[in-house]
Scaffold this motif. Structure first.
Motif, mmCIF file in Angstrom:
data_model
loop_
_atom_site.group_PDB
_atom_site.id
_atom_site.type_symbol
_atom_site.label_atom_id
_atom_site.label_comp_id
_atom_site.label_asym_id
_atom_site.label_seq_id
_atom_site.Cartn_x
_atom_site.Cartn_y
_atom_site.Cartn_z
ATOM 1 N N SER A 293 53.016 53.560 33.880
ATOM 2 C CA SER A 293 53.285 52.653 34.995
ATOM 3 C C SER A 293 52.265 51.522 35.027
ATOM 4 N N ARG A 294 50.999 51.817 34.730
ATOM 5 C CA ARG A 294 49.988 50.757 34.697
ATOM 6 C C ARG A 294 50.238 49.814 33.528
ATOM 7 N N HIS A 295 50.659 50.354 32.403
ATOM 8 C CA HIS A 295 50.954 49.537 31.222
ATOM 9 C C HIS A 295 52.112 48.589 31.505
ATOM 10 N N VAL A 296 53.179 49.111 32.115
ATOM 11 C CA VAL A 296 54.356 48.284 32.398
ATOM 12 C C VAL A 296 54.038 47.239 33.460
ATOM 13 N N LEU A 297 53.275 47.622 34.489
ATOM 14 C CA LEU A 297 52.923 46.645 35.528
ATOM 15 C C LEU A 297 52.052 45.540 34.951
ATOM 16 N N ASN A 298 51.177 45.873 34.017
ATOM 17 C CA ASN A 298 50.397 44.846 33.330
ATOM 18 C C ASN A 298 51.314 43.877 32.591
ATOM 19 N N ALA A 299 52.339 44.416 31.903
ATOM 20 C CA ALA A 299 53.281 43.551 31.188
ATOM 21 C C ALA A 299 54.064 42.669 32.150
ATOM 22 N N SER A 300 54.445 43.216 33.301
ATOM 23 C CA SER A 300 55.205 42.428 34.275
ATOM 24 C C SER A 300 54.364 41.312 34.875
ATOM 25 N N VAL A 301 53.114 41.632 35.236
ATOM 26 C CA VAL A 301 52.255 40.642 35.879
ATOM 27 C C VAL A 301 51.883 39.529 34.905
ATOM 28 N N THR A 302 51.547 39.887 33.668
ATOM 29 C CA THR A 302 51.143 38.862 32.706
ATOM 30 C C THR A 302 52.306 37.972 32.278
ATOM 31 N N SER A 303 53.533 38.439 32.483
ATOM 32 C CA SER A 303 54.687 37.612 32.132
ATOM 33 C C SER A 303 55.258 36.858 33.332
ATOM 34 N N SER A 304 54.667 37.055 34.514
ATOM 35 C CA SER A 304 55.161 36.359 35.704
ATOM 36 C C SER A 304 54.888 34.866 35.602
ATOM 37 N N ALA A 305 55.833 34.075 36.054
ATOM 38 C CA ALA A 305 55.643 32.628 36.087
ATOM 39 C C ALA A 305 54.728 32.249 37.242
ATOM 40 N N VAL A 306 53.857 31.292 37.000
ATOM 41 C CA VAL A 306 52.955 30.785 38.038
ATOM 42 C C VAL A 306 53.684 29.667 38.781
ATOM 43 N N MET A 307 53.812 29.803 40.090
ATOM 44 C CA MET A 307 54.531 28.819 40.880
ATOM 45 C C MET A 307 53.587 27.712 41.349
ATOM 46 N N SER A 308 54.167 26.607 41.787
ATOM 47 C CA SER A 308 53.372 25.440 42.173
ATOM 48 C C SER A 308 52.490 25.728 43.379
ATOM 49 N N THR A 309 52.945 26.586 44.297
ATOM 50 C CA THR A 309 52.137 26.895 45.472
ATOM 51 C C THR A 309 50.871 27.656 45.095
ATOM 52 N N ALA A 310 50.927 28.497 44.058
ATOM 53 C CA ALA A 310 49.736 29.218 43.620
ATOM 54 C C ALA A 310 48.708 28.258 43.043
ATOM 55 N N ILE A 311 49.168 27.275 42.262
ATOM 56 C CA ILE A 311 48.240 26.286 41.685
ATOM 57 C C ILE A 311 47.642 25.430 42.788
ATOM 58 N N MET A 312 48.458 24.994 43.738
ATOM 59 C CA MET A 312 47.952 24.160 44.835
ATOM 60 C C MET A 312 46.963 24.939 45.702
ATOM 61 N N ALA A 313 47.283 26.184 46.028
ATOM 62 C CA ALA A 313 46.386 26.993 46.849
ATOM 63 C C ALA A 313 45.057 27.220 46.149
ATOM 64 N N THR A 314 45.081 27.440 44.836
ATOM 65 C CA THR A 314 43.842 27.644 44.085
ATOM 66 C C THR A 314 42.974 26.403 44.116
ATOM 67 N N LEU A 315 43.581 25.236 43.940
ATOM 68 C CA LEU A 315 42.811 23.989 43.960
ATOM 69 C C LEU A 315 42.196 23.749 45.328
#
Length: 801
Positions: free
Chosen positions: A447-469
């Motif tokens: 389950s940890r291996h699969v969740l790692n694969a899911s998270v690393t393949s998730s697309a980064v949305m524009s709101t995440a980039i804006m919030a980080t900046l």
């Protein structure tokens, strides 16, 4: 900077600014409004390949490079071409005609086959210890089986499925601007299902209650059939559960979590096993959520998700089906539809009326608020049987966090043990405890291996980039003209690290669209020369931005860990306020860097790191060091007379490397460990490095600052107390500090829980059971103020102010 501070004070103290901001939002910032559509091109990194170490055959056979060029499609865009009919009437009824054409396979005799299952019959007849035959007559036991089966699932209703698909399609087009899906990923899943002839099990992240409806609709519309969705019974009322079961929902009976010697528990577990076996035999696709909902306080990995995955693993091991294809799934939103914006709270069960009111509110706001974009990602399928065989060879010895880190924190030892950390915060349920201990470990790591694969393949949305900046680079405000360049820079850096983004469009319109989505947490002010000043709002607004920015952290996690480790290494040598040139003089040995990275890796929770179980800590340390060199923060310092670091011609395998498991070899592992001690690095003196180094350190600052404040709170907290009570105490302390110091991103309930659980694993807090729940008290080792200060100092060395 003074101008920015004045502007920020004006937004907080003067009510007249509110009217001015409203006019800015409504006027579109003085620019022409354009619809921002998600990215529909072809030139983006293709993410989501399965692990080459654990599943090499799947990695090679279930992928073809031609699928990378197929591009994206909008799943909710249904036109006349998507039906078999043509004409002006079809264009007006295309949603309805499309729903009628979807294939729904019949499954009429499934309940009878479950009752006739060998395992269920053994329990009914009493041939199993603690079975129904020891205390019940078989007729009553059969009625009990039917009752449990009715709680678990219901026969599909084709009419209701078509009606619901039609209504959902109309609703999604009102709420979302676009639901993106890569056609190549969908083709990859179709090929795996057809070529292997095996059942598909989709293992997904969990961002919203809407996921359980949206993901089945997306996969149903792509010809994968009706998905069986494993729902959490706590999130739905009885009436809603009855509806969802007619649409393919599965709900675990409460009796399945009873003790192993309970007759009701034995019977319920047998029925659940039989139902899963029937699903796999008939090749009905199954959807399991491996994450808890964002609003749930607790571990990230779902105990219920691990339970359902354990049932699939056991069915494959006993030979019910020869194998199953596991498909990691990720879903990301610009803004999560049902996420609470104030504080995280326990989610109440969702009822039919509550859901209907939520739908009406969404439809009412249609046209008045900007619509969000959604991205669904399907990673490469892989064989469960292949993973089971290969993963067991990668298991090594592990130690608790108390054994690894406590002696170093207290200054009793300086050597970091060369072993892995054992940390698992997800509680085991009755169905998982019924498995062998070795199989329980397999399910947890899978389950940890699969969740790692899911998270690393998730697309980064524009709101995440804006919030980080806004949170980590421009918390005091930034001009819009500068923000445009920063947004483009961070997008390129994300793509360079192999992470995809879920947006496209003209840069200025894209930034405008993103700011309009964040208007509740961002203030816009007119300044001289026609520019705009973008200022994050204090208080809950910063906490919300911190949650959004967490979606970007996986892309920069390795560099962030490395930067904080370098900060910890320099903490005792150079003042934090010292100039960058002074810090660049210091030589950093490779062994020292490895040690600091290992210390930080042990301190950070596994739920944040999500390291692959097949990857050793040493390999990750080398990866972190490689990333710091690749991004230009570290440069090799070659001493006179020594062999250059780039000369690999005469390197040999040392004895320390020879005992490493085969899964631990990487391209960088050919370095001679004995010569690593003589290798040194310096911080690069390039002009961009100081700002980038500070940016990377700040990515982990919310968590590390919360840990440091939790260490400060040890001598103020009222202990002993229940875990819930002490969490409330710590959260109030974090919120009070946020008001005084402005660190609102640290005042998060989940950070408070992570700090308490980490301190419990570290041996700072000890736990005993009680009728009111687990009771926490301070361990004897950390009752002294001196040791508490040592803990706080250990954590603060990694924080860059």
């Amino acid at each position: 900077m003074d101008t920015m501070l004045e502007a920020r004070l004006q937004t907080q103290q003067r009510n007249t600014q509110n009217t001015r901001e409203t006019s800015l939002w409504s006027s579109g910032f003085g620019m022409k409004l354009e619809t921002v559509t998600p990215f529909l091109g072809k030139y983006r990194p293709f993410v989501g390949r399965c692990c080459q170490t654990c599943t090499p055959k799947s990695w090679e056979s279930l992928f073809h490079r031609s699928i990378m060029d197929l591009g994206f499609c909008n799943v909710i865009l249904v036109k006349e071409e998507n039906t078999r009919f043509r004409g002006w009437l079809v264009r007006r009824l295309c949603y309805f005609l499309w729903s009628l054409e979807q294939h729904i396979p019949p499954c009429r005799d499934a309940p009878q086959k479950i009752i006739e299952n060998t395992g269920v019959q053994n329990v009914i007849s009493g041939r199993v210890p603690a079975g129904a035959g020891e205390g019940q007559v078989p007729g009553l036991a059969k009625k009990e089986v039917q009752r449990i089966l009715g709680h678990l699932q219901a026969p599909l209703c084709p009419f209701l499925l078509r009606l619901f698909s039609w209504a959902l399609l109309r609703f999604l087009n009102c709420v979302f601007l676009n639901v993106q899906l890569h056609k190549g990923q969908m083709k990859m899943v179709h090929k795996a299902a057809q070529a292997q002839g095996l059942p598909l099990v989709f293992l997904s992240t969990h961002k919203s209650l809407l996921d359980g409806i949206l993901l089945p609709f997306v996969l149903f519309s792509q010809g994968l059939g009706v998905l069986r969705v494993a729902w959490d019974p706590r999130t739905c009322s009885p009436a809603l559960r009855a509806l969802l079961k007619k649409l393919g929902g599965l709900f675990l009976p409460p009796e399945a979590n009873l003790t192993l010697d309970s007759s009701e528990g034995v019977l319920a577990r047998a029925v659940v096993h039989a139902a899963i076996e029937q699903l796999l035999v008939t090749r009905q696709p199954l959807l399991i959520f491996l994450e808890e909902l964002p609003g749930a306080q607790g571990p990230r990995l779902s105990a219920l998700g691990q339970t359902w995955l354990g049932l699939v693993v056991q069915a494959v091991q006993v030979g019910v089906v020869p194998d199953a294809m596991l498909v990691p799934v990720a879903i990301t939103y610009d803004l999560v539809p049902d996420a609470p914006c104030d504080v995280f709270h326990a989610l109440a069960p969702l009822g039919l009326w509550t859901g209907a009111l939520a739908v009406l509110r969404s439809l009412r706001s249609w046209g008045h608020s900007p619509r969000v974009c959604v991205r669904v990602h399907l990673a490469q399928p892989f064989s469960l049987q292949e993973y089971t065989i290969n993963a067991r060879s990668c298991w090594g010895s592990r130690q608790t966090l108390e054994q690894l880190l406590q002696p170093i924190v207290l200054g009793q030892c300086t050597v970091v043990p060369d072993t892995e950390k054992e940390q698992d915060w997800t509680p085991a349920t009755g169905l998982l405890l019924a498995l062998k201990e070795e199989d329980q470990l397999l399910v947890r790591r899978l389950s940890r291996h699969v969740l790692n694969a899911s998270v690393t393949s998730s697309a980064v949305m524009s709101t995440a980039i804006m919030a980080t900046l806004l949170l980590f680079k421009h918390q005091k405000g930034v001009f819009l003209s500068q923000l445009l360049g920063e947004f483009s820079w961070l997008t390129e850096e994300t793509l360079l690290r192999g992470f995809d983004v879920g947006f496209s469009g003209q840069l200025r319109c894209l930034v405008q669209h993103t700011l309009s989505l964040l208007q509740a947490h961002v203030a816009l002010l007119h300044v001289q020369q026609g520019d705009l000043l973008v200022v994050p709002r204090l208080g809950p607004g910063l906490t919300h931005l911190a949650r959004l920015s967490a979606e970007l952290l996986p892309a920069f996690l390795s560099e962030a860990v490395g930067a904080c480790a370098v900060r910890g290494l320099l903490a005792g040598r150079v003042p934090p306020e010292g100039p960058w040139e002074l810090q660049g003089i210091e030589l950093l040995s490779q062994n020292e860097l490895y040690r600091q990275i290992l210390l930080l890796l042990h301190l950070l929770p596994q739920d944040l790191l999500l390291l692959q179980p097949c990857q050793s800590s040493y390999c990750y340390c080398q990866e972190v060091l490689d990333r710091l060199i690749q991004c230009g923060l570290l440069v090799a310092e070659e001493t006179p007379g020594s062999r250059p670091a780039c000369d690999t011609g005469r390197q040999r395998l040392s004895a320390k490397l020879l005992w490493k498991p085969s899964g631990d070899f990487t391209d960088s592992d050919s370095d001679d460990f004995e010569e690593a001690e003589g290798r040194y690095f310096r911080l690069s003196q390039q002009s961009r490095c100081p700002d980038f180094f500070l940016f990377l350190c700040r990515l982990l600052s919310p968590l590390l600052k919360a840990f440091a404040q939790a260490a400060t709170f040890l001598h103020q907290g009222q202990l002993p107390d229940t875990e819930l009570g002490y969490t409330e105490q710590l959260l109030q302390f974090l919120q009070a500090n946020a008001q005084e110091e402005g660190f609102f991103e640290c005042a998060d309930p989940n950070l408070a829980i992570s700090a308490i659980w980490t301190f419990r694993d570290l041996g700072v807090l000890q736990q005993t059971p009680s009728p009111a729940g687990p009771m926490l008290y301070l361990s004897p080792t950390f009752t002294s103020r001196e040791n508490q200060e040592k803990l706080e100092q250990f954590i603060r060395q990694f924080i860059c102010s």
